[in-house]
Design a protein around this motif. Structure first.
Motif, PDB file in Angstrom:
ATOM      1  N   PRO A   1      51.696  40.495  29.389  1.00 32.36           N
ATOM      2  CA  PRO A   1      50.353  40.674  28.586  1.00 32.36           C
ATOM      3  C   PRO A   1      49.435  40.960  29.812  1.00 32.36           C
ATOM      4  O   PRO A   1      48.736  40.008  29.966  1.00 32.36           O
ATOM      5  N   VAL A   2      49.315  42.190  30.359  1.00 28.37           N
ATOM      6  CA  VAL A   2      48.365  42.166  31.269  1.00 28.37           C
ATOM      7  C   VAL A   2      47.048  42.158  31.217  1.00 28.37           C
ATOM      8  O   VAL A   2      46.119  41.702  32.008  1.00 28.37           O
ATOM      9  N   GLN A   3      46.662  42.041  30.022  1.00 22.69           N
ATOM     10  CA  GLN A   3      45.323  41.853  29.579  1.00 22.69           C
ATOM     11  C   GLN A   3      44.655  40.406  29.874  1.00 22.69           C
ATOM     12  O   GLN A   3      43.647  40.276  29.980  1.00 22.69           O
ATOM     13  N   GLU A   4      45.941  39.545  29.753  1.00 24.25           N
ATOM     14  CA  GLU A   4      45.760  38.204  29.939  1.00 24.25           C
ATOM     15  C   GLU A   4      45.813  37.838  31.493  1.00 24.25           C
ATOM     16  O   GLU A   4      45.583  36.772  31.914  1.00 24.25           O
ATOM     17  N   LEU A   5      46.837  38.615  32.142  1.00 24.10           N
ATOM     18  CA  LEU A   5      47.160  38.424  33.452  1.00 24.10           C
ATOM     19  C   LEU A   5      46.503  39.111  34.491  1.00 24.10           C
ATOM     20  O   LEU A   5      45.288  38.948  34.739  1.00 24.10           O
ATOM     21  N   CYS A   6      47.293  39.975  35.325  1.00 27.09           N
ATOM     22  CA  CYS A   6      46.804  40.833  36.308  1.00 27.09           C
ATOM     23  C   CYS A   6      45.431  41.556  35.931  1.00 27.09           C
ATOM     24  O   CYS A   6      44.408  41.513  36.660  1.00 27.09           O
ATOM     25  N   GLU A   7      45.486  42.350  34.865  1.00 30.30           N
ATOM     26  CA  GLU A   7      44.403  43.165  34.423  1.00 30.30           C
ATOM     27  C   GLU A   7      43.101  42.446  34.230  1.00 30.30           C
ATOM     28  O   GLU A   7      42.024  42.661  34.479  1.00 30.30           O
ATOM     29  N   GLY A   8      43.578  41.420  33.485  1.00 29.81           N
ATOM     30  CA  GLY A   8      42.428  40.329  32.964  1.00 29.81           C
ATOM     31  C   GLY A   8      41.702  39.826  34.332  1.00 29.81           C
ATOM     32  O   GLY A   8      40.547  39.263  34.144  1.00 29.81           O
ATOM     33  N   ALA A   9      42.301  39.614  35.282  1.00 24.98           N
ATOM     34  CA  ALA A   9      41.860  39.048  36.546  1.00 24.98           C
ATOM     35  C   ALA A   9      41.128  40.169  37.484  1.00 24.98           C
ATOM     36  O   ALA A   9      40.395  39.789  38.441  1.00 24.98           O
ATOM     37  N   CYS A  10      41.320  41.173  37.052  1.00 24.27           N
ATOM     38  CA  CYS A  10      40.812  42.366  38.025  1.00 24.27           C
ATOM     39  C   CYS A  10      39.285  42.352  38.185  1.00 24.27           C
ATOM     40  O   CYS A  10      38.767  42.179  37.028  1.00 24.27           O
ATOM     41  N   VAL A  11      38.679  42.527  39.466  1.00 17.59           N
ATOM     42  CA  VAL A  11      37.151  42.302  39.639  1.00 17.59           C
ATOM     43  C   VAL A  11      36.363  43.175  38.978  1.00 17.59           C
ATOM     44  O   VAL A  11      35.226  43.147  39.064  1.00 17.59           O
ATOM     45  N   LEU A  12      37.186  44.272  38.733  1.00 17.16           N
ATOM     46  CA  LEU A  12      36.500  45.542  38.027  1.00 17.16           C
ATOM     47  C   LEU A  12      36.156  45.342  36.555  1.00 17.16           C
ATOM     48  O   LEU A  12      35.365  46.155  35.842  1.00 17.16           O
ATOM     49  N   GLY A  13      36.615  44.366  35.962  1.00 14.67           N
ATOM     50  CA  GLY A  13      36.784  43.992  34.640  1.00 14.67           C
ATOM     51  C   GLY A  13      35.455  43.763  34.101  1.00 14.67           C
ATOM     52  O   GLY A  13      35.279  44.298  33.131  1.00 14.67           O
ATOM     53  N   PRO A  14      34.665  42.717  34.537  1.00  8.05           N
ATOM     54  CA  PRO A  14      33.489  42.480  33.880  1.00  8.05           C
ATOM     55  C   PRO A  14      32.524  43.623  33.701  1.00  8.05           C
ATOM     56  O   PRO A  14      31.888  43.570  32.735  1.00  8.05           O
ATOM     57  N   ASP A  15      32.382  44.381  34.593  1.00 11.74           N
ATOM     58  CA  ASP A  15      31.364  45.356  34.787  1.00 11.74           C
ATOM     59  C   ASP A  15      31.967  46.946  34.481  1.00 11.74           C
ATOM     60  O   ASP A  15      31.296  47.858  34.386  1.00 11.74           O
ATOM     61  N   HIS A  16      33.204  47.102  34.738  1.00  9.24           N
ATOM     62  CA  HIS A  16      33.937  48.312  34.643  1.00  9.24           C
ATOM     63  C   HIS A  16      35.329  48.267  33.981  1.00  9.24           C
ATOM     64  O   HIS A  16      35.473  47.272  33.436  1.00  9.24           O
TER      65      HIS A  16
END
Length: 491
Positions: free
Chosen positions: A87-102
């Motif tokens: 569940p990458v949306q909950e794990l690694c990709e969910g933690a990506c620093v680019l997530g909140p704004d990009h």
């Protein structure tokens, strides 16, 4: 109570194939070059197996797919499976620093791009160490068993991996729908373990304490990676006509008839229930999922719920099945009662209570149950101490019996079962056995970003130089103090 119209567009049978296509070389290069290569990468911390994500992405950006795959597989031998089912949306990709704004980096698809490159070509990345003379038996060839076997084989030990079924791979082979992972991906990982020298014995089931004692007599240690059992009984009249959700998924993967008719009701609201509903919907059935609580308490991930809605699957919340109606052996409907939420139960979720006089019938010709799995029944027969029905283990994953370790779903008394946590369990068990044998563990439990990432201009611009006192971590760590991460299902 339903979250979609009562008459959705008819579904047409869809041939089984992976939901997401593989990345092209150009797509992968463009995506990899968006990464900031964080030194204290949140994605690495969010990954239960601690794959060095910035490093493997950097290697993709430079065209080094073989090196990228090696970085992944050093930390997660089942990198091909986890690239698809985590569940990458909950794990690694969910933690990506680019997530909140990009848009977060597509870490899962990049991982699949690198691992598939080597596995589809049969490229061998690891050479076992010289033989140590030690022998280890691993029972169960699911993700935990394969992970432990591979790490022990790389260390030079003689490993025999026992599997009771015809094919290895466990849940990856039989219990994850083709949309997420085709059978051949799981079987490639079984073969990769064989290529390291692991002796995979299929059609062999451990069934008694005497059998365990035989394994202990012939080996220095035994790892139990037993997984869980079948879907438990619901306890309602007509239950003999209910299909097991895991059996439906297995039939679909093995290309056998699933038994799904024209209108299906799925009982449950977890990720496996959504998988079973997806199979029903894509086979052309009008598909409804019933759950005794609301969407706020369902155990499926939010993105899985939204996926199901997009597929045309309907939901009926606050609905409790009470009887399967049938005539001449054919299901005709599911009798249910409306529920309301009361005080929290032991799980912390609001307890559902029936509404008097609210019985109603959902017409259907198929009922599928996917309400979880039974605890490992074999554990009691082996004389192991239990924790809530699961095998009790310490931080090193050792059971109450000397030289016997356990890993994977069968020990998941806290947190939730998942493929990636099972892989990490396999690594911890292997490192613990290495230590018990008086050896320095070779298992990479948590890597340190190398100079290739630390000295990259993008990293330096975003984070500055690496602190000189940063403590290295990597092969040789002691395997103590590994508390299970909280993360769910087959991801």
């Amino acid at each position: 109570m339903e979250s979609a119209p009562s008459s959705p567009p008819a579904a047409h049978p869809t041939p089984p194939q992976e939901l997401l296509p593989p990345m092209t070389a150009h797509e992968a290069a463009v995506e990899a070059n968006r990464c900031l290569y964080c030194y204290d990468a949140p994605c690495l911390q969010a990954c239960p197996t601690h794959i060095d994500i910035p490093t493997f992405i950097r290697k993709i950006a430079t065209g080094n797919l073989r090196g990228s795959a090696r970085t992944i597989l050093e930390s997660n031998f089942l990198g091909g499976t986890c690239a698809r089912v985590c569940p990458v949306q909950e794990l690694c990709e969910g933690a990506c620093v680019l997530g909140p704004d990009h848009t977060p980096i597509q870490i899962g698809r990049l991982q699949r791009h690198a691992v598939d490159h080597v596995q589809e070509r049969g490229i061998q990345l690891f050479t076992p160490a010289p033989a140590t003379g030690h022998r280890v038996a691993v029972v169960g060839s699911g993700p935990a068993g394969i992970s432990a076997s591979a790490e022990l084989a790389k260390a030079g030990h003689e490993v025999t991996l026992y599997e009771k079924r015809e094919l290895g791979g466990g849940l990856s082979t039989y219990g994850i729908i083709v949309l997420r992972e085709p059978v051949e991906v799981a079987l490639r990982e079984v073969q990769a373990a064989r290529d390291l020298g692991v002796n995979v014995v299929q059609g062999h089931e451990l069934g008694s304490r005497a059998g365990l004692d035989e394994l202990l007599a012939a080996n220095d240690a035994v790892i139990l990676a037993l997984g869980l059992g079948a879907v438990p009984a619901i306890g309602i009249p007509g239950e003999e006509h209910i299909l097991d959700g895991l059996d439906v998924i297995e039939a679909s993967k093995m290309e056998r008839p699933t038994g799904v008719g024209a209108s299906a009701v799925i009982i449950g609201a977890g990720n496996t229930a959504i998988d079973a509903a997806t199979i029903a919907r894509r086979s052309g059935a009008d598909t409804l999922m019933v759950y005794r609580r609301t969407e706020h308490e369902m155990t499926a991930y939010r993105h899985e719920y939204e996926f199901a809605l997009h597929e045309g699957i309907r939901f009926s919340f606050l609905t409790q099945p009470v009887e399967v109606l049938h005539e001449n052996g054919q299901v005709t409907g599911l009798k249910c009662v409306r529920m309301r939420l009361g005080a929290p139960d032991a799980s912390g979720r609001a307890r559902p209570e029936p509404v008097p006089g609210s019985e109603f019938v959902i017409p259907c010709d198929t009922v599928i149950s996917a309400i979880g799995q039974e605890k490992p029944a074999l554990a009691g027969a082996l004389g192991l101490e239990l924790d809530g029905g699961y095998i009790r283990v310490d931080d090193a994953l050792q059971t109450s019996l000397a030289r016997v370790y356990a890993a994977g779903d069968c020990v998941r008394a806290r947190g939730n079962a998942s493929t990636v946590m099972a892989v990490q369990d396999g690594k911890i068990a292997a490192a613990s056995i290495e230590q018990a044998l008086g050896r320095t563990p070779r298992v990479t439990l948590k890597p340190t970003p190398p100079a290739e990432v630390r000295d990259h201009p993008l990293y330096l611009a975003a984070h500055g130089p690496v602190p000189r006192n940063a403590a290295p971590t990597g092969p040789g760590q002691t395997p103590t103090g590994h508390a299970p991460a909280t993360e769910a299902h087959h991801g």
